[in-house]
Design a protein around this motif. Structure first.
Motif, PDB file in Angstrom:
ATOM      1  N   HIS A  93      61.016 -75.972  25.412  1.00 46.97           N
ATOM      2  CA  HIS A  93      59.746 -76.699  25.541  1.00 46.97           C
ATOM      3  C   HIS A  93      59.985 -78.204  25.495  1.00 46.97           C
ATOM      4  O   HIS A  93      59.845 -78.887  26.494  1.00 46.97           O
ATOM      5  N   CYS A 109      61.072 -72.192  16.688  1.00 49.90           N
ATOM      6  CA  CYS A 109      61.098 -73.629  16.927  1.00 49.90           C
ATOM      7  C   CYS A 109      60.198 -74.299  15.889  1.00 49.90           C
ATOM      8  O   CYS A 109      59.007 -73.973  15.793  1.00 49.90           O
ATOM      9  N   HIS A 112      56.732 -76.707  17.577  1.00 53.06           N
ATOM     10  CA  HIS A 112      55.431 -76.208  18.027  1.00 53.06           C
ATOM     11  C   HIS A 112      55.356 -74.688  17.908  1.00 53.06           C
ATOM     12  O   HIS A 112      54.626 -74.041  18.657  1.00 53.06           O
TER      13      HIS A 112
HETATM   14  S1  FES Z   1      59.706 -77.954  21.252  1.00 53.34           S
HETATM   15 FE1  FES Z   1      59.896 -75.888  20.791  1.00 53.34          FE
HETATM   16  S2  FES Z   1      57.921 -75.117  20.951  1.00 53.34           S
HETATM   17 FE2  FES Z   1      57.737 -77.190  21.447  1.00 53.34          FE
END
Ligand code: FES
Length: 147
Positions: A93, A109, A112
């Protein structure tokens, strides 16, 4: 007459010696040529790097190991007794570094709440792409990853 017989015997011996030498040399040369031409079963390809990712025996089945490597660290996961895989530890992401959740064998992660399964597929959250996979293999007891 005796000289001619001796010459013929000498020639016969030299022919036999030459044939014997060629009989031994030809298969050895063939084997050496074949092994030279045969591509390696797996090794670094052009532009590929090999990373030593620790021993297999020190990684339990179902566990993962974080391997620091340049800008893109890697997770090595032991899927079975003789099966490992390697995925990027960088979230697809926004490039946060993932954490391993041993309770349910997923990558989390912290940025987010993106979640990936142990093979790098997206389970939930904002990431749209799976984790990058790397080729990994076991050599004796050593895990080797190719990037
Ligand atoms: S950076 Fe991993 S979910 Fe947004």
């Amino acid at each position: 007459m005796a000289d001619e017989t001796a010459d013929q015997e000498r020639r016969g011996f030299l022919k036999w010696l030459t044939a014997g030498f060629l009989a031994l040399w030809a298969p050895a040369a063939g084997i050496m040529t074949a092994s030279f031409l045969k591509p390696p079963e797996h090794g670094p390809r052009v532009g590929e790097r090999m990373i030593r990712a620790g021993t297999l025996s020190s990684l339990a089945i179902g566990e993962s190991r974080f391997v620091r490597h340049g800008l893109e660290p890697i997770f090595v996961v032991r899927l079975a007794d003789q099966q490992v895989m390697a995925v990027s530890a960088v979230c697809t992401h926004m490039q946060c570094i993932l954490h391993w959740n041993r309770d349910n064998s997923t990558f989390l992660c912290p940025c987010h709440d993106g979640v990936f399964d142990k093979t790098g597929n997206v389970l939930s959250g904002p990431p749209k792409k799976p984790l990058r996979q790397y080729s990994a293999e076991i050599r004796s007891d050593e895990i080797v990853v190719f990037t």
